[in-house]
Design a protein around this motif. Structure first.
Motif, PDB file in Angstrom:
ATOM      1  N   PHE A 148      40.604  51.803  38.560  1.00  0.00           N
ATOM      2  CA  PHE A 148      40.566  50.366  38.300  1.00  0.00           C
ATOM      3  C   PHE A 148      40.017  49.990  36.934  1.00  0.00           C
ATOM      4  O   PHE A 148      39.975  48.801  36.595  1.00  0.00           O
ATOM      5  CB  PHE A 148      39.707  49.667  39.377  1.00  0.00           C
ATOM      6  CG  PHE A 148      40.206  49.853  40.778  1.00  0.00           C
ATOM      7  CD1 PHE A 148      41.307  49.149  41.242  1.00  0.00           C
ATOM      8  CD2 PHE A 148      39.578  50.731  41.653  1.00  0.00           C
ATOM      9  CE1 PHE A 148      41.767  49.312  42.540  1.00  0.00           C
ATOM     10  CE2 PHE A 148      40.024  50.900  42.950  1.00  0.00           C
ATOM     11  CZ  PHE A 148      41.129  50.187  43.393  1.00  0.00           C
ATOM     12  N   GLY A 149      39.591  50.963  36.139  1.00  0.00           N
ATOM     13  CA  GLY A 149      38.862  50.646  34.920  1.00  0.00           C
ATOM     14  C   GLY A 149      37.378  50.487  35.242  1.00  0.00           C
ATOM     15  O   GLY A 149      36.966  50.524  36.405  1.00  0.00           O
ATOM     16  N   ARG A 150      36.579  50.314  34.194  1.00  0.00           N
ATOM     17  CA  ARG A 150      35.133  50.245  34.402  1.00  0.00           C
ATOM     18  C   ARG A 150      34.688  48.798  34.616  1.00  0.00           C
ATOM     19  O   ARG A 150      34.697  47.989  33.692  1.00  0.00           O
ATOM     20  CB  ARG A 150      34.393  50.831  33.201  1.00  0.00           C
ATOM     21  CG  ARG A 150      32.894  50.969  33.427  1.00  0.00           C
ATOM     22  CD  ARG A 150      32.203  51.585  32.242  1.00  0.00           C
ATOM     23  NE  ARG A 150      32.230  50.702  31.076  1.00  0.00           N
ATOM     24  CZ  ARG A 150      31.698  51.003  29.899  1.00  0.00           C
ATOM     25  NH1 ARG A 150      31.134  52.181  29.719  1.00  0.00           N
ATOM     26  NH2 ARG A 150      31.767  50.153  28.887  1.00  0.00           N
ATOM     27  N   PRO A 151      34.253  48.446  35.822  1.00  0.00           N
ATOM     28  CA  PRO A 151      33.822  47.069  36.085  1.00  0.00           C
ATOM     29  C   PRO A 151      32.372  46.855  35.671  1.00  0.00           C
ATOM     30  O   PRO A 151      31.587  47.805  35.561  1.00  0.00           O
ATOM     31  CB  PRO A 151      33.963  46.954  37.603  1.00  0.00           C
ATOM     32  CG  PRO A 151      33.652  48.342  38.087  1.00  0.00           C
ATOM     33  CD  PRO A 151      34.211  49.277  37.037  1.00  0.00           C
ATOM     34  N   PHE A 158      31.274  57.365  40.932  1.00  0.00           N
ATOM     35  CA  PHE A 158      31.767  56.153  40.295  1.00  0.00           C
ATOM     36  C   PHE A 158      32.953  56.424  39.370  1.00  0.00           C
ATOM     37  O   PHE A 158      33.738  55.516  39.072  1.00  0.00           O
ATOM     38  CB  PHE A 158      30.629  55.480  39.513  1.00  0.00           C
ATOM     39  CG  PHE A 158      30.907  54.060  39.124  1.00  0.00           C
ATOM     40  CD1 PHE A 158      31.161  53.090  40.080  1.00  0.00           C
ATOM     41  CD2 PHE A 158      30.899  53.679  37.793  1.00  0.00           C
ATOM     42  CE1 PHE A 158      31.402  51.770  39.723  1.00  0.00           C
ATOM     43  CE2 PHE A 158      31.133  52.369  37.430  1.00  0.00           C
ATOM     44  CZ  PHE A 158      31.384  51.411  38.393  1.00  0.00           C
ATOM     45  N   GLN A 159      33.103  57.652  38.939  1.00  0.00           N
ATOM     46  CA  GLN A 159      34.235  57.982  38.064  1.00  0.00           C
ATOM     47  C   GLN A 159      35.566  57.725  38.760  1.00  0.00           C
ATOM     48  O   GLN A 159      36.580  57.478  38.096  1.00  0.00           O
ATOM     49  CB  GLN A 159      34.145  59.434  37.574  1.00  0.00           C
ATOM     50  CG  GLN A 159      34.438  60.501  38.616  1.00  0.00           C
ATOM     51  CD  GLN A 159      33.227  60.831  39.485  1.00  0.00           C
ATOM     52  OE1 GLN A 159      32.169  60.218  39.358  1.00  0.00           O
ATOM     53  NE2 GLN A 159      33.385  61.833  40.348  1.00  0.00           N
ATOM     54  N   GLU A 211      32.588  43.852  41.374  1.00  0.00           N
ATOM     55  CA  GLU A 211      33.676  43.047  41.919  1.00  0.00           C
ATOM     56  C   GLU A 211      34.960  43.362  41.157  1.00  0.00           C
ATOM     57  O   GLU A 211      35.036  43.121  39.947  1.00  0.00           O
ATOM     58  CB  GLU A 211      33.342  41.563  41.790  1.00  0.00           C
ATOM     59  CG  GLU A 211      32.082  41.171  42.554  1.00  0.00           C
ATOM     60  CD  GLU A 211      31.518  39.845  42.107  1.00  0.00           C
ATOM     61  OE1 GLU A 211      31.303  38.985  42.971  1.00  0.00           O
ATOM     62  OE2 GLU A 211      31.312  39.660  40.895  1.00  0.00           O
ATOM     63  N   ILE A 212      35.928  43.903  41.839  1.00  0.00           N
ATOM     64  CA  ILE A 212      37.220  44.229  41.238  1.00  0.00           C
ATOM     65  C   ILE A 212      38.227  43.212  41.753  1.00  0.00           C
ATOM     66  O   ILE A 212      38.660  43.270  42.914  1.00  0.00           O
ATOM     67  CB  ILE A 212      37.646  45.666  41.601  1.00  0.00           C
ATOM     68  CG1 ILE A 212      36.606  46.661  41.067  1.00  0.00           C
ATOM     69  CG2 ILE A 212      39.026  45.969  41.038  1.00  0.00           C
ATOM     70  CD1 ILE A 212      36.794  48.067  41.560  1.00  0.00           C
ATOM     71  N   THR A 213      38.553  42.243  40.908  1.00  0.00           N
ATOM     72  CA  THR A 213      39.506  41.205  41.283  1.00  0.00           C
ATOM     73  C   THR A 213      40.915  41.697  40.993  1.00  0.00           C
ATOM     74  O   THR A 213      41.208  42.165  39.883  1.00  0.00           O
ATOM     75  CB  THR A 213      39.215  39.899  40.526  1.00  0.00           C
ATOM     76  OG1 THR A 213      37.880  39.479  40.846  1.00  0.00           O
ATOM     77  CG2 THR A 213      40.183  38.804  40.932  1.00  0.00           C
ATOM     78  N   LEU A 214      41.782  41.594  41.973  1.00  0.00           N
ATOM     79  CA  LEU A 214      43.121  42.173  41.932  1.00  0.00           C
ATOM     80  C   LEU A 214      44.170  41.071  41.822  1.00  0.00           C
ATOM     81  O   LEU A 214      43.887  39.891  42.087  1.00  0.00           O
ATOM     82  CB  LEU A 214      43.344  43.011  43.192  1.00  0.00           C
ATOM     83  CG  LEU A 214      42.320  44.148  43.358  1.00  0.00           C
ATOM     84  CD1 LEU A 214      42.253  44.619  44.797  1.00  0.00           C
ATOM     85  CD2 LEU A 214      42.656  45.305  42.422  1.00  0.00           C
ATOM     86  N   PRO A 215      45.393  41.404  41.425  1.00  0.00           N
ATOM     87  CA  PRO A 215      46.438  40.376  41.293  1.00  0.00           C
ATOM     88  C   PRO A 215      46.673  39.602  42.585  1.00  0.00           C
ATOM     89  O   PRO A 215      46.447  40.114  43.689  1.00  0.00           O
ATOM     90  CB  PRO A 215      47.676  41.191  40.890  1.00  0.00           C
ATOM     91  CG  PRO A 215      47.122  42.427  40.234  1.00  0.00           C
ATOM     92  CD  PRO A 215      45.859  42.743  40.990  1.00  0.00           C
TER      93      PRO A 215
END
Length: 210
Positions: free
Chosen positions: A85-88, A78-79, A7-11
Motif C-alpha cells: 500500500f505504500g508507507r502510511p 510493517f514492510q 489509516e489506508i484510505t482506498l478508492p
C-alpha cells in the motif's frame, strides 16, 4: 502502553473483499507477537454503517515499545504494508488508561474512536454539560479517565482505552465492542473488526497507566 494506528484510505470502488481475504489469511500472524497487547484489524466500508470511505485502519496497543519499533522498522511485519500500500503515516499516542469491559471474553465485532484536542481551556473531550470549566490539565485528564471507566461498564464493551498525543495535545478514546459501536454517540469514527490479535492483553495496565 503505547497506541498506534495507520489509516489506508482506498478508492471508492475498491473491493473490500480483498482486505477481508487478506486478514482472514494472515491476521493470525500476530496472535503470538511478543510485546503486543492487542491489534484490532479494522475497516470502514463505504456505504455501510454510515461510512463515507473504504479504509483499512488497524489499531495497536503495545506493552513493549521496543517490540513496536521492531515491527515498524526492524523487518518484523510493517514492510508488508509498505510493499502493498505504500508507507502510511502512523498516528501514535502514549497510553493513559485501559479498562476491561464485561464483554472481555467475547470476540469484538466493532470499534469506536474519538480523537479530540485537549485545549488549555477545555474541561472535557466534549462540551461540558455542567456549565463549568477546570483549567487544571491533570483534573481534565482524570475526568476523561472517569468517563472512560463509566463507558467501559456497558455490557458490550470488550476493552476501552484512553491515550494522549503530547505534541498536538490530543486525546484518543478507543473502544472495542462485542456488537455494534452505536452506543458511543460521541465517537467520530466507527469500524468493523475483522480479527483481534491479543497475545498480551492481560499485560495492559488496569485503569490509569501510572
Amino acid at each position: 502502553m503505547y497506541a498506534k494506528q495507520y489509516e489506508i484510505t482506498l478508492p471508492a470502488d475498491y473491493n473490500m473483499g480483498i482486505i477481508r481475504r487478506r486478514v482472514a489469511g494472515s491476521g493470525s500472524a500476530l496472535d503470538d507477537r511478543a510485546g503486543l497487547g492487542l491489534k484490532a484489524y479494522l475497516i470502514q466500508e463505504r456505504g455501510v454503517a454510515g461510512a463515507s470511505v473504504n479504509q483499512y485502519a488497524p489499531f495497536y496497543l503495545w506493552t513493549d515499545i521496543g517490540a513496536m519499533g521492531r515491527f515498524l522498522v526492524g523487518g518484523a511485519g510493517f514492510q508488508n504494508i509498505i510493499r502493498d500500500f505504500g508507507r502510511p503515516a502512523v498516528h501514535h499516542w502514549m497510553g493513559v488508561a485501559a479498562v476491561a469491559g464485561p464483554a472481555r471474553a467475547a470476540t469484538p465485532r466493532a470499534a469506536s474512536r474519538l480523537v479530540a484536542a485537549l485545549p488549555a481551556n477545555q474541561a472535557r473531550l466534549t462540551h461540558p454539560t455542567d456549565g463549568g470549566e477546570d483549567d487544571d490539565q491533570t483534573s481534565r485528564v482524570a475526568a476523561e479517565i472517569e468517563r472512560l471507566t463509566n463507558l467501559a461498564r456497558h455490557e458490550d464493551v470488550h476493552t476501552a482505552v484512553l491515550a494522549l498525543d503530547p505534541r498536538h495535545w490530543q486525546l484518543v478514546r478507543f473502544v472495542l465492542w462485542r456488537d455494534g459501536a452505536s452506543v458511543d454517540a460521541e465517537a467520530t469514527e466507527t469500524y468493523e473488526v475483522l480479527h483481534l490479535s491479543a497475545p498480551h492483553l492481560p499485560d495492559l495496565p488496569r485503569g490509569r497507566a501510572w
